[in-house]
Design an enzyme around this catalytic site. Sequence first.
Site, mmCIF file in Angstrom:
data_model
loop_
_atom_site.group_PDB
_atom_site.id
_atom_site.type_symbol
_atom_site.label_atom_id
_atom_site.label_comp_id
_atom_site.label_asym_id
_atom_site.label_seq_id
_atom_site.Cartn_x
_atom_site.Cartn_y
_atom_site.Cartn_z
ATOM 1 N NE ARG A 180 6.324 48.404 5.518
ATOM 2 C CZ ARG A 180 5.116 48.203 5.021
ATOM 3 N NH1 ARG A 180 4.631 49.012 4.094
ATOM 4 N NH2 ARG A 180 4.387 47.177 5.438
ATOM 5 C CB CYS A 236 3.285 45.581 -1.545
ATOM 6 S SG CYS A 236 1.490 45.350 -1.625
#
Length: 280
Positions: A180, A236
Amino acid sequence: MSAVVPVKWLFARLYEPDIVIVDCRFTMGKPDAGRTAYEEEHIPGAVYLDLERDLSAPVEEDGHGGRHPLPDIAELAARLGKVGISNESRVVAYDDQGGAMASRLWWLMKYLGHENVFVMEGGFTAWKNAGLLTSSEQKVLIPARFLATVQHNMLVEVEEVRESLGKAGVVLVDSREAPRYRGEVEPLDRVAGHIPGARNFFWAEGRRADGTWKSADEQRERFASLSQEDEIIVYCGSGVTATPNVLALREAGFVRVKLYAGSWSDWISYADNPIATGEK
């Protein structure tokens, strides 16, 4: 004292009057799963706080603030008081998601100026594996008064992150999995990649192979490439799994650690914000 406490520590203090145990179990994409699990069985005396209903504000239509915006301070303080948490309480949070949800509550309470808050090692599974009793009974809630003393230096907003890009003495830490971070996959947000210059430290690597949290020395080794003199901004996808990295950094002795609560989902809600892919 460490922010992470073992099951035996909590068991020994289970019925002490100032202990408040908070079940934070929550499964992304299954918003009712955590509460259902709590209602089926939980640590005796535990109360339940929901990631999206209690520990986050509603998502804004424009996406600003990210997928899990921080809750309104007054509303959160009132909610904590409603479940019996006062400024004198020792709060122990647990989940079954590796500590990510419990760390969200840990960070929020620190942000509100409450020091006596801990995350239970191993979560609910560790409690059950230890052969300890569980309950389906819900605690009779005796409301308390919780007064927040907001620690503004623990948080940064998108403007401060923009200003930090390329700035000496400031390090961005991306807490998501490496694919990611590199922009190879993106299962949750509409744009893949990372904030330019951010360094990748996957949050789950703060735990050992058996799921237990690494020691302070192990965390220091994990973050050895970072300087304790730098200001470290952690993010995040939506400000949840960044919090176990904040906890781990604090355990390792880093003090200049801040959370970008909106995180990647907030960053990409601004069309002019730059995006990087790959390892850079």
